[in-house]
Design a protein around this motif. Structure first.
Motif, PDB file in Angstrom:
ATOM      1  N   THR A   1     -10.941  49.721 -32.268  1.00  0.00           N
ATOM      2  CA  THR A   1     -11.628  50.339 -31.133  1.00  0.00           C
ATOM      3  C   THR A   1     -11.615  49.434 -29.907  1.00  0.00           C
ATOM      4  O   THR A   1     -11.400  49.899 -28.785  1.00  0.00           O
ATOM      5  CB  THR A   1     -13.081  50.692 -31.515  1.00  0.00           C
ATOM      6  OG1 THR A   1     -13.064  51.481 -32.699  1.00  0.00           O
ATOM      7  CG2 THR A   1     -13.770  51.464 -30.407  1.00  0.00           C
TER       8      THR A   1
ATOM      9  N   VAL B   1     -14.989  55.553 -25.539  1.00  0.00           N
ATOM     10  CA  VAL B   1     -13.819  55.589 -26.415  1.00  0.00           C
ATOM     11  C   VAL B   1     -14.232  56.005 -27.826  1.00  0.00           C
ATOM     12  O   VAL B   1     -13.577  56.834 -28.461  1.00  0.00           O
ATOM     13  CB  VAL B   1     -13.087  54.228 -26.409  1.00  0.00           C
ATOM     14  CG1 VAL B   1     -11.993  54.176 -27.466  1.00  0.00           C
ATOM     15  CG2 VAL B   1     -12.507  53.952 -25.028  1.00  0.00           C
ATOM     16  N   SER B   2     -15.342  55.473 -28.315  1.00  0.00           N
ATOM     17  CA  SER B   2     -15.837  55.840 -29.646  1.00  0.00           C
ATOM     18  C   SER B   2     -16.155  57.331 -29.725  1.00  0.00           C
ATOM     19  O   SER B   2     -15.876  57.985 -30.736  1.00  0.00           O
ATOM     20  CB  SER B   2     -17.082  55.029 -29.999  1.00  0.00           C
ATOM     21  OG  SER B   2     -16.744  53.681 -30.177  1.00  0.00           O
TER      22      SER B   2
ATOM     23  N   THR C   1     -10.109  50.348 -26.297  1.00  0.00           N
ATOM     24  CA  THR C   1     -10.998  50.324 -25.138  1.00  0.00           C
ATOM     25  C   THR C   1     -10.328  49.619 -23.965  1.00  0.00           C
ATOM     26  O   THR C   1     -10.351  50.105 -22.833  1.00  0.00           O
ATOM     27  CB  THR C   1     -12.326  49.637 -25.506  1.00  0.00           C
ATOM     28  OG1 THR C   1     -12.961  50.401 -26.535  1.00  0.00           O
ATOM     29  CG2 THR C   1     -13.254  49.509 -24.322  1.00  0.00           C
TER      30      THR C   1
ATOM     31  N   GLU D   1     -16.638  51.115 -24.371  1.00  0.00           N
ATOM     32  CA  GLU D   1     -16.452  51.284 -25.812  1.00  0.00           C
ATOM     33  C   GLU D   1     -17.177  52.521 -26.343  1.00  0.00           C
ATOM     34  O   GLU D   1     -16.657  53.232 -27.202  1.00  0.00           O
ATOM     35  CB  GLU D   1     -16.911  50.037 -26.562  1.00  0.00           C
ATOM     36  CG  GLU D   1     -16.543  50.073 -28.027  1.00  0.00           C
ATOM     37  CD  GLU D   1     -16.741  48.747 -28.724  1.00  0.00           C
ATOM     38  OE1 GLU D   1     -16.800  48.757 -29.969  1.00  0.00           O
ATOM     39  OE2 GLU D   1     -16.839  47.710 -28.054  1.00  0.00           O
TER      40      GLU D   1
END
Length: 119
Positions: free
Chosen positions: A61, A75-76, A65, A72
């Motif tokens: 991740t 993106v998560s 990112t 983050e």
């Protein structure tokens, strides 16, 4: 407030009669539409691009990112939507989570849209 996606099992690759074969039923149309909706976002397309171009071992991740230049948490969230649609799989390794594309699910979606696309 965005409309929530209906909850159906999208963990298996899409498998139904190709759209080009004739009219499909409501359930098949919903299954296909939910997967398409999951990738109908520029960030998710970009994430899939990075995952498909990456190593077979997965991308974490944090690296993703940096590559897409977003927070983050954002993106998560996008990775979670792709995972719910069955298009990627994720695995925790220590403190990191690694993501890989589910190529069979992406290929199945292509074949459902156009059975001649991968020949």
């Amino acid at each position: 407030m965005p409309k929530a996606l209906p909850v159906i099992d999208l963990s298996a690759p899409v498998c139904c009669t190709p759209v080009a074969a004739g009219p499909i039923d409501d359930a098949a149309a919903l299954e296909i539409a939910l997967r398409l909706k999951a990738i109908a976002d520029p960030v998710r397309v970009k994430l899939l691009s990075h995952l498909l171009a990456g190593t077979g071992d997965g991308e974490n991740t944090g690296d993703l990112t940096e590559r897409v230049g977003l927070a983050e948490s954002t993106v998560s969230h996008h990775l979670g939507q792709l995972r719910k649609a069955g298009l990627i799989e994720s695995e925790r390794r220590g403190m990191n989570i690694y993501h890989r594309p589910r190529r069979e699910a992406l290929s199945a979606l292509c074949v459902v849209l156009d059975p001649n696309c991968c020949r």
